[in-house]
Design an enzyme around this catalytic site. Sequence first.
Site, PDB file in Angstrom:
ATOM      1  N   HIS A 379      29.766  19.221  76.992  1.00 47.44           N
ATOM      2  CA  HIS A 379      31.118  19.598  77.415  1.00 47.44           C
ATOM      3  C   HIS A 379      31.061  20.647  78.527  1.00 47.44           C
ATOM      4  CE1 HIS A 379      35.210  20.727  77.515  1.00 47.44           C
ATOM      5  NE2 HIS A 379      35.289  21.472  76.418  1.00 47.44           N
ATOM      6  N   CYS A 410      42.103  19.038  74.110  1.00 47.70           N
ATOM      7  CA  CYS A 410      42.675  20.272  73.590  1.00 47.70           C
ATOM      8  C   CYS A 410      42.359  21.383  74.590  1.00 47.70           C
ATOM      9  CB  CYS A 410      42.109  20.608  72.210  1.00 47.70           C
ATOM     10  SG  CYS A 410      40.313  20.675  72.117  1.00 47.70           S
ATOM     11  N   GLY A 412      42.146  25.647  75.318  1.00 47.93           N
ATOM     12  CA  GLY A 412      41.829  26.860  74.596  1.00 47.93           C
ATOM     13  C   GLY A 412      42.955  27.799  74.230  1.00 47.93           C
TER      14      GLY A 412
END
Length: 426
Positions: A379, A410, A412
Site C-alpha cells: 500500500h 478508506c 485516514g
Amino acid sequence: MHRVKVISGHLSSYPPQGGNRKCNINHCRARAAVSGPEDVVVVHGRRTAIGKAKRGLFKDTTPDELLSAVMKAVMTDMGLSPDRLGDVCVGNVLQPGAGAVMARIAHFLSEFPETVPVYTVNRQCSSGLQALFNIAGAIKSGSIDLGLACGVESMSLQEMGNPGDLSPRLVDFEKARACVVPMGITSENVAERFGISREKQDAFAVSSHQKADRAQRSGRFEAEIVPVVTRVTDAEGTESTVTVLKDEGVRPSTTLEGLGKLRAAFRADGSTTAGNSSQVSDGAAALLLGRRSAVEALGLPVLGVLRASAVVGVPPDMMGIGPAYAIPAALEQAGLIVADIDVFEINEAFASQAVYCVEKLGLPLDRVNPNGGAIALGHPLGCTGARMAVTLLHELQRMGRRGYGVVSMCIGTGMGAAAVFEYPGP
C-alpha cells in the site's frame, strides 16, 4: 473502550439523517447511464511493481523516478505526444508539500513540455483516486479534453506519523482529537465495535496472498506493470542495477497457523497484526483520461468509462468503514446495484475494515480483490487508488465482455471514496 462506546453511538444512526442514502443497494435500481460523446473515459493505465519499503528494490529510488516511469509508459504505449494533455494531477501523501516539486521534476524527467501544467493532491490513502476524480472533473467541465491522473509514494524515503503543526485546541473537540488517532487503533475500533474476529481477519489476509500469488504466477499483472530499471545498494554498500518487474510483498507460504502466531501490533489485547494489515510500500501508477469525443477523434481506445464517483465522511475513529458508505453512494449515482458489479477493488488497509465492508454490503468474496489487495501487494499511500483503478480496468478487460467494476478506499481522517467504471467490451 470509552472512545469505542462513543463512536458506537455515532454509528447507531449512521449515516446521519438527511444524508443521501435513499435505497438499499441490493434492491433499488436507479436510471443507468447512457453512453455519449461527453463521457469521461479511461484510455490506458500502467503501474510499477510494488516494492517493499526500506527493504525492497525501490528503497533507493526517488518518487520522481517512479512517477516518470509510468507517465512515460502510458504516453508511449498510446503513441500520444504529451503536449496533447490539458493537465496532469498526481496523488501523493508523504513528500513535502504533497510532492508538488517532485511532480514537476518527474514531468521534465518524462520529457513533457513545460507548457503542460501539473499539480498534486493529498487525500491521504485515496490521493491517487482523487487525482483521477480531479482530472475527470476538469474533462466534464470542459476545461480540458485529455489529462493524466497519477499516484506515487516512496515510503522508504519518507516517514509517516508527523501530522504537522496543529492547534492545541484540538483536545477540546472530540472529532478533532479522533483525527490523530493512530490508524492501527482505528482498525482495532472497527474490529471491536463490529465483532470482526482475529480468525476472520487472518483468513482474509491468507486469501489476499493466495489470490495475489495466483495472479502473479499466471502473468495477470504483466500487462499493467511497467519494468523499471533502477539502482539499489545492498547491506555491504555495493550498488547494482536491477530491473523491477514483480510485486515484492506476495507471500505464497502464508497460512492461518503462521498468522495466528503473530502478536497484536497496536494494542496488547488487540487483533490487528503485521500479518493482517497492509504493507508499507513504494510504487507509482498513471491513467490517461479523456472526453469520449476527443479520444475517438484521436483514434485512441476506450479501456473504461467512469460512471460515478463519490466521497463521503465517516467518524475518524472508524475511518476503515468508509467504503461501506462510499460504495452505495457511487452505485446509486451510477444506477447500479451490487449484483451488477463484476469486480470490487477495496483497499485492504486492515483486514478488519475490509471484512466489515464486505459483510456490511453483502459483497460476494469471489468478486472482491480477485488478484489480491494491499495486504499481499502493498500500500504505497498516494499510489494505491490509482494502482487499484489500473488493476480493476485490466481485470475487466481480461473478462472479455461488457462489465462493471468498483474501486473504493478508506481515508485516514474519516472518509471513504468510491468510483464505478464500465468496461464497454472488446
